[in-house]
Structure formats: C-alpha cells, structure tokens
Design a protein around this motif. Structure first.
Motif, PDB file in Angstrom:
ATOM      1  N   GLN A 154     -15.742 -19.851  29.716  1.00 37.39           N
ATOM      2  CA  GLN A 154     -15.982 -21.083  28.972  1.00 37.39           C
ATOM      3  C   GLN A 154     -15.244 -21.017  27.624  1.00 37.39           C
ATOM      4  O   GLN A 154     -14.608 -21.982  27.208  1.00 37.39           O
ATOM      5  N   THR A 155     -15.330 -19.889  26.969  1.00 38.89           N
ATOM      6  CA  THR A 155     -14.626 -19.697  25.697  1.00 38.89           C
ATOM      7  C   THR A 155     -13.125 -19.827  25.897  1.00 38.89           C
ATOM      8  O   THR A 155     -12.430 -20.473  25.102  1.00 38.89           O
ATOM      9  N   PHE A 156     -12.607 -19.223  26.959  1.00 41.15           N
ATOM     10  CA  PHE A 156     -11.177 -19.331  27.273  1.00 41.15           C
ATOM     11  C   PHE A 156     -10.770 -20.802  27.409  1.00 41.15           C
ATOM     12  O   PHE A 156      -9.773 -21.237  26.830  1.00 41.15           O
ATOM     13  N   ILE A 157     -11.539 -21.589  28.151  1.00 46.73           N
ATOM     14  CA  ILE A 157     -11.240 -23.009  28.346  1.00 46.73           C
ATOM     15  C   ILE A 157     -11.203 -23.738  27.005  1.00 46.73           C
ATOM     16  O   ILE A 157     -10.309 -24.533  26.740  1.00 46.73           O
ATOM     17  N   GLU A 158     -12.178 -23.477  26.173  1.00 43.62           N
ATOM     18  CA  GLU A 158     -12.269 -24.156  24.875  1.00 43.62           C
ATOM     19  C   GLU A 158     -11.061 -23.875  23.981  1.00 43.62           C
ATOM     20  O   GLU A 158     -10.744 -24.666  23.093  1.00 43.62           O
ATOM     21  N   GLU A 159     -10.358 -22.776  24.230  1.00 38.15           N
ATOM     22  CA  GLU A 159      -9.189 -22.407  23.432  1.00 38.15           C
ATOM     23  C   GLU A 159      -7.889 -23.020  23.949  1.00 38.15           C
ATOM     24  O   GLU A 159      -6.867 -22.964  23.268  1.00 38.15           O
ATOM     25  N   GLN A 160      -7.907 -23.602  25.143  1.00 38.21           N
ATOM     26  CA  GLN A 160      -6.673 -24.084  25.757  1.00 38.21           C
ATOM     27  C   GLN A 160      -6.280 -25.474  25.261  1.00 38.21           C
ATOM     28  O   GLN A 160      -7.123 -26.297  24.949  1.00 38.21           O
ATOM     29  N   LYS A 161      -4.980 -25.715  25.237  1.00 39.36           N
ATOM     30  CA  LYS A 161      -4.428 -26.989  24.783  1.00 39.36           C
ATOM     31  C   LYS A 161      -4.011 -27.887  25.941  1.00 39.36           C
ATOM     32  O   LYS A 161      -3.711 -29.056  25.740  1.00 39.36           O
TER      33      LYS A 161
END
Length: 181
Positions: A13-20
């Motif tokens: 979830q954290t990884f997704i939140e960091e993506q552009k």
C-alpha cells in the motif's frame, strides 16, 4: 521471484502511494485489449486491503468503461522507476460509476475536484503479485503534465459532455460505454 498475495499488505500500500503512474488493462471477449497509463497524483485510492478506487478522467477513448460492461476483469500494474526495483500487479474485478450513480456520489469526496472527471472505477482485488522489476529502467519524475487539466478547465462541463458524446459513448471496437444511460 514472483510472490502472490490474497490481499494488499501494508508495505505494498505504501509503495502504491509513492507512485506517480499506474497502468490499467481490460479486455472484452473479442476485440482489442486496452492498456492505458494513468497519472496525475491523487487520483488513486486504497479503500481497504481488497478494494481500490481510481478517478477516470476524460480521454480520447473510454475503453475501460466499455470493457468492464462486457467482462469485468481488470489488471492494474505499478512499477518502480526509482529506488528499489519492483513490479506490482493487482488482479480483480471492476465496476464503473458515473456521476449519476449513487456510488459515484458516495465516493467523489475521496478525490480532489478535477475538471473532466468522467468516472470512478472500483476494483475488488482478488490477487496481488509482485515481481522483481530488474529490467525496468531508472527514470526521474520531473513534474506532472498540466495539459489535460488546462484543456478540461477551458472546455467547461457542457463542452466536456459534448466531447463525451462524440468520443466516449463507444469503444474503438464499437462497444457501448453507457456514459449517458
């Protein structure tokens, strides 16, 4: 090596939140497969470990909506262009909500107001897969493009809806999108 999960763990979830950027793939039983890049920060929401929503903005086509009506399978892919290599795929089924739908009205508060908002897509995650991403190149994020927002703001609601009538009522394979039903 690939790993599979039945739900979206917190670190992903954290990884997704960091993506552009993310990519969405859909297909009806016949016709073309659609694979679309989606960007603009703040248009993707994780509702819970098995549900995500994303804001679908006006575009030159409306393939996702047409495909989901015929076959609700969807794949969403994220990949890291910075830092640690990783590819993340979400597999599941989707529904498309239009402004006239109660579910759209109930969820629009989760997103900023963006001119040209066309639909909200709701995906129930059935499976999550990670893979290495070793072949994905490094790329630095510079900034978001402003053309889509500027264009949609300049058009205004009435001209956007006219654009939908002209370009978004059928898929490139002639499938209905039900944008005005």
């Amino acid at each position: 090596m690939a790993k599979f999960y039945t739900e979206l763990p917190p670190e992903l979830q954290t990884f997704i939140e960091e993506q552009k950027i993310f990519f969405v793939a859909t297909a009806a039983a016949d016709g073309r497969i659609n694979l679309s890049p989606k960007g603009l920060t703040d248009t993707f929401r994780i509702v819970d470990k098995n549900t995500v929503l994303w804001l679908n903005l006006t575009g030159s086509g409306n393939e996702t909506a047409a495909h989901v009506l015929k076959n609700n399978r969807m794949t969403i892919m994220f990949c890291s262009f910075e830092n640690k290599p990783l590819i993340l795929r979400l597999y599941g089924t989707a529904k498309v909500y239009h402004e006239r739908d109660e579910a759209f009205q109930n969820n629009k508060h989760l997103f900023p107001e963006i001119a040209g908002t066309r639909q909200i897509v709701d995906m129930t995650i059935e499976s999550v897969q990670t893979s290495c991403g070793f072949a994905v190149p490094f790329m630095d994020f510079k900034e978001e493009r402003k053309q889509l927002n500027s264009w949609a703001e300049k058009q205004g609601k009435e001209r956007i809806e006219n654009y939908w009538k002209e370009k978004n009522t059928k898929s490139i394979d002639g499938l209905e999108t039900k944008i005005f039903e």
